[in-house]
Design an enzyme around this catalytic site. Structure first.
Site, PDB file in Angstrom:
ATOM      1  N   VAL A  11      22.805 110.540  58.858  1.00  0.00           N
ATOM      2  CA  VAL A  11      23.479 111.316  59.899  1.00  0.00           C
ATOM      3  C   VAL A  11      22.996 112.762  59.897  1.00  0.00           C
ATOM      4  CG1 VAL A  11      25.739 112.226  60.561  1.00  0.00           C
ATOM      5  CG2 VAL A  11      25.481 109.815  59.992  1.00  0.00           C
ATOM      6  N   ASP A  29      21.390 119.771  50.845  1.00  0.00           N
ATOM      7  CA  ASP A  29      21.682 118.500  50.178  1.00  0.00           C
ATOM      8  C   ASP A  29      21.674 118.739  48.666  1.00  0.00           C
ATOM      9  OD1 ASP A  29      21.442 115.323  51.372  1.00  0.00           O
ATOM     10  OD2 ASP A  29      21.384 115.600  49.184  1.00  0.00           O
ATOM     11  N   THR A  83      31.275 108.984  52.979  1.00  0.00           N
ATOM     12  CA  THR A  83      32.709 108.732  52.800  1.00  0.00           C
ATOM     13  C   THR A  83      32.860 107.251  52.426  1.00  0.00           C
ATOM     14  OG1 THR A  83      32.785 108.533  55.222  1.00  0.00           O
ATOM     15  CG2 THR A  83      33.690 110.541  54.277  1.00  0.00           C
ATOM     16  N   CYS A 257      28.995 101.605  57.611  1.00  0.00           N
ATOM     17  CA  CYS A 257      30.094 101.757  58.568  1.00  0.00           C
ATOM     18  C   CYS A 257      31.034 100.555  58.611  1.00  0.00           C
ATOM     19  CB  CYS A 257      29.517 102.018  59.953  1.00  0.00           C
ATOM     20  SG  CYS A 257      28.730 103.627  60.075  1.00  0.00           S
ATOM     21  N   ARG A 325      22.544  99.289  51.937  1.00  0.00           N
ATOM     22  CA  ARG A 325      23.913  99.584  51.510  1.00  0.00           C
ATOM     23  C   ARG A 325      24.876  98.460  51.912  1.00  0.00           C
ATOM     24  NH1 ARG A 325      24.449 105.606  53.712  1.00  0.00           N
ATOM     25  NH2 ARG A 325      23.585 104.591  55.523  1.00  0.00           N
TER      26      ARG A 325
HETATM   27  N1  LIG Z   1      24.491 105.773  58.493  1.00  0.00           N
HETATM   28  C1  LIG Z   1      25.090 105.540  59.627  1.00  0.00           C
HETATM   29  O1  LIG Z   1      24.625 104.729  60.407  1.00  0.00           O
HETATM   30  C2  LIG Z   1      26.362 106.269  60.035  1.00  0.00           C
HETATM   31  C3  LIG Z   1      26.771 106.180  61.367  1.00  0.00           C
HETATM   32  C4  LIG Z   1      27.909 106.857  61.763  1.00  0.00           C
HETATM   33  C5  LIG Z   1      28.654 107.568  60.822  1.00  0.00           C
HETATM   34  N2  LIG Z   1      28.249 107.622  59.523  1.00  0.00           N
HETATM   35  C6  LIG Z   1      29.044 108.423  58.593  1.00  0.00           C
HETATM   36  O2  LIG Z   1      28.367 109.645  58.352  1.00  0.00           O
HETATM   37  C7  LIG Z   1      28.608 110.077  57.013  1.00  0.00           C
HETATM   38  C8  LIG Z   1      27.286 110.270  56.299  1.00  0.00           C
HETATM   39  O3  LIG Z   1      26.638 109.020  56.205  1.00  0.00           O
HETATM   40  P1  LIG Z   1      25.088 108.872  55.969  1.00  0.00           P
HETATM   41  O4  LIG Z   1      24.748 107.494  56.373  1.00  0.00           O
HETATM   42  O5  LIG Z   1      24.362 110.000  56.576  1.00  0.00           O
HETATM   43  O6  LIG Z   1      25.022 109.007  54.373  1.00  0.00           O
HETATM   44  P2  LIG Z   1      23.700 109.116  53.471  1.00  0.00           P
HETATM   45  O7  LIG Z   1      24.066 108.522  52.159  1.00  0.00           O
HETATM   46  O8  LIG Z   1      22.515 108.601  54.209  1.00  0.00           O
HETATM   47  O9  LIG Z   1      23.477 110.680  53.291  1.00  0.00           O
HETATM   48  C9  LIG Z   1      24.423 111.531  52.750  1.00  0.00           C
HETATM   49  C10 LIG Z   1      23.697 112.669  52.057  1.00  0.00           C
HETATM   50  O10 LIG Z   1      24.701 113.587  51.640  1.00  0.00           O
HETATM   51  C11 LIG Z   1      24.293 114.126  50.390  1.00  0.00           C
HETATM   52  N3  LIG Z   1      25.470 114.720  49.770  1.00  0.00           N
HETATM   53  C12 LIG Z   1      26.513 114.147  49.158  1.00  0.00           C
HETATM   54  N4  LIG Z   1      27.409 115.084  48.797  1.00  0.00           N
HETATM   55  C13 LIG Z   1      26.936 116.260  49.216  1.00  0.00           C
HETATM   56  C14 LIG Z   1      27.401 117.590  49.171  1.00  0.00           C
HETATM   57  N5  LIG Z   1      28.569 117.878  48.628  1.00  0.00           N
HETATM   58  N6  LIG Z   1      26.627 118.562  49.657  1.00  0.00           N
HETATM   59  C15 LIG Z   1      25.436 118.278  50.240  1.00  0.00           C
HETATM   60  N7  LIG Z   1      24.940 117.042  50.335  1.00  0.00           N
HETATM   61  C16 LIG Z   1      25.691 116.045  49.827  1.00  0.00           C
HETATM   62  C17 LIG Z   1      23.667 112.970  49.668  1.00  0.00           C
HETATM   63  O11 LIG Z   1      22.787 113.437  48.653  1.00  0.00           O
HETATM   64  C18 LIG Z   1      22.928 112.261  50.812  1.00  0.00           C
HETATM   65  O12 LIG Z   1      21.577 112.709  50.925  1.00  0.00           O
HETATM   66  C19 LIG Z   1      29.526 109.049  56.402  1.00  0.00           C
HETATM   67  O13 LIG Z   1      30.845 109.442  56.569  1.00  0.00           O
HETATM   68  C20 LIG Z   1      29.246 107.813  57.232  1.00  0.00           C
HETATM   69  O14 LIG Z   1      30.332 106.919  57.230  1.00  0.00           O
HETATM   70  C21 LIG Z   1      27.109 107.006  59.112  1.00  0.00           C
END
Ligand SMILES: NC(=O)c1ccc[n+]([C@@H]2O[C@H](COP(=O)([O-])OP(=O)(O)OC[C@H]3O[C@@H](n4cnc5c(N)ncnc54)[C@H](O)[C@@H]3O)[C@@H](O)[C@H]2O)c1
Length: 401
Positions: A11, A29, A83, A257, A325
């Site tokens: 995201v 990050d 999350t 998700c 995942r």
């Molecule tokens: N992947 C999807 O398709 C998708 C779609 C819609 C919503 N979401 C939501 O978006 C959010 C993020 O998901 P994602 O898929 O991008 O996760 P991800 O695991 O791909 O990336 C998250 C990143 O955040 C970093 N991180 C963790 N804690 C941190 C902090 N305190 N400070 C800075 N960086 C930190 C991690 O190192 C990681 O690189 C989640 O809530 C998810 O449910 C994801």
């Protein structure tokens, strides 16, 4: 305008790439390997081209960092951290907590803080705002808003620009600034009356999918017991031009998700004294699919899998992406091993997983297809063993779920 995006995963990096076309973006990050790769212009996310990242870096519009103080002086901070669920499948907000600490401790002026991470209704108002205020050294009048991310990794027909985006601020000013920010790279912005509506809508979208996938997985089991072809049944039902939406049977749900978000809704429902019966049952049905599949395969193969070489095709949770995942393949592999089978797997898109490399498509007694990438040919799958069980409906000539 300076925009800091907390979390550079699926995201956060996607938003960073779009925002960097219009603003100065700092991608923060905690993972130093990812940050160092990003600063070399190497994207680790499907849908974000390395060339676009390199151009943004060259123009000085994008910089990745592990240094919290680099977010100081931001006009906007976007939270895009995981999350997940904890061991008891309850919301785990530890990454939100650490993001709030970093934001609170490092902002030096009033800022618009937008949450894109998926969470339960009330998160921005009752959880993120008080946390950030707690960690702030001075009292700033920050603005708060929610705009849940709807990105679907690997999807080609809709992207960040064309997918309608929900948003709502805690104040009308926060809503207006949020709209202004996203309108530079999103075509369709939909304001709702409160952050809670946007948060609930996001959870419901994925709950809707979870429940319908469970329903169709149940239909697959009923159809098999009755000797009816489930996919033909679904195609037949799909000829109705209204009131029906087609979902397909599968080995279960994966990704960050669909297996996760409904549990956020169920948890908040529990706390409000409402039993989320459907949501919980749907989760159970989907998580039970690998067990059902192993049962079918056992039955077709003389009642035992002891000593059988079983090839699992597809570790990614969906075709043509490398995301593993919550993959249902993991549950399936564990159950096959518990049944005494010798299990190996093929997934050229994922490449390596849990310390092992993708095996060739050959030499198996039994093949189970969980995910079929376009680069994996049906013919090769069919030649990999004398018995092929297909959960995807994409390998014609095999035993179908
Ligand atoms: N992947 C999807 O398709 C998708 C779609 C819609 C919503 N979401 C939501 O978006 C959010 C993020 O998901 P994602 O898929 O991008 O996760 P991800 O695991 O791909 O990336 C998250 C990143 O955040 C970093 N991180 C963790 N804690 C941190 C902090 N305190 N400070 C800075 N960086 C930190 C991690 O190192 C990681 O690189 C989640 O809530 C998810 O449910 C994801």
């Amino acid at each position: 305008m300076k925009v800091s995006i907390i979390g550079q995963g699926y995201v956060g990096l996607t938003i960073s790439a779009f925002a960097a076309r219009h603003y100065d973006v700092v991608g923060f990050d905690l993972n130093s390997t990812i940050v160092s790769q990003l600063n070399q212009g190497i994207s680790h996310i499907e849908g974000v081209a390395s060339i676009d990242l390199k151009q943004a870096i060259l123009k000085g519009n994008y910089k990745a960092t592990i240094e919290p103080s680099d977010i100081s002086g931001s006009d906007i901070v976007v939270i895009a951290v995981p999350t997940p669920l904890d061991a008891s499948r309850k919301p785990d907000l530890r990454y939100i907590d650490s993001a709030c600490k970093i934001i609170g401790e490092n902002l030096i002026s009033s800022t618009l803080i937008i949450n894109e991470s998926t969470s339960f209704p009330g998160t921005i108002r009752n959880y993120i705002k008080p946390k950030i205020e707690k960690y702030s050294k001075q009292k700033f009048e920050h603005e708060y808003a929610i705009s849940p991310e709807r990105v679907d990794p690997g999807r080609r027909d809709f992207n960040q620009k064309t997918t309608p985006r929900l948003y709502a601020g805690l104040t009308p000013e926060a809503s207006a600034k949020t709209r202004q920010f996203y309108s530079s790279f999103c075509d369709n912005l939909v304001e709702v009356s409160s952050p809670e509506v946007a948060e609930a809508a996001k959870l419901f979208e994925n709950t809707f999918r979870q429940v319908n996938i469970a329903l169709v997985n149940e239909l697959a089991q009923i159809s098999h017991a009755l000797g009816i072809d489930v996919r033909e049944t679904l195609d037949a039902a799909g000829t109705k031009p209204y009131g029906f939406m087609k979902f397909s049977p599968s080995a279960g749900v994966g990704g960050h998700c669909i297996p996760v978000d409904p549990s956020y809704l169920a948890d908040v429902a529990d706390k409000a004294g409402v039993e989320a019966t459907f949501i919980k049952r749907a989760n159970e049905v989907n998580l039970n699919m690998p067990k059902y599949i192993v049962g079918r395969i056992k039955k077709d193969n003389g009642g035992s899998l002891v000593g059988k070489k079983v090839l699992v095709v597809g570790i990614a949770y969906k075709p043509n992406i490398a995301d593993t995942r919550e993959t249902p393949s993991e549950l399936l592999i564990n159950l096959l091993e518990d049944s005494g089978a010798e299990v190996f797997w093929n997934d050229p898109v994922v490449g390596s997983w849990k310390g092992n490399k993708s095996s060739p498509l050959e030499g198996a007694d039994i093949t189970v297809v969980v995910t079929k990438h376009d680069v994996v040919l049906s013919e090769d799958i069919l030649n990999s063993s004398p018995y092929v069980f297909d959960t995807t409906g994409r390998v014609k000539g095999s035993v179908q779920l």
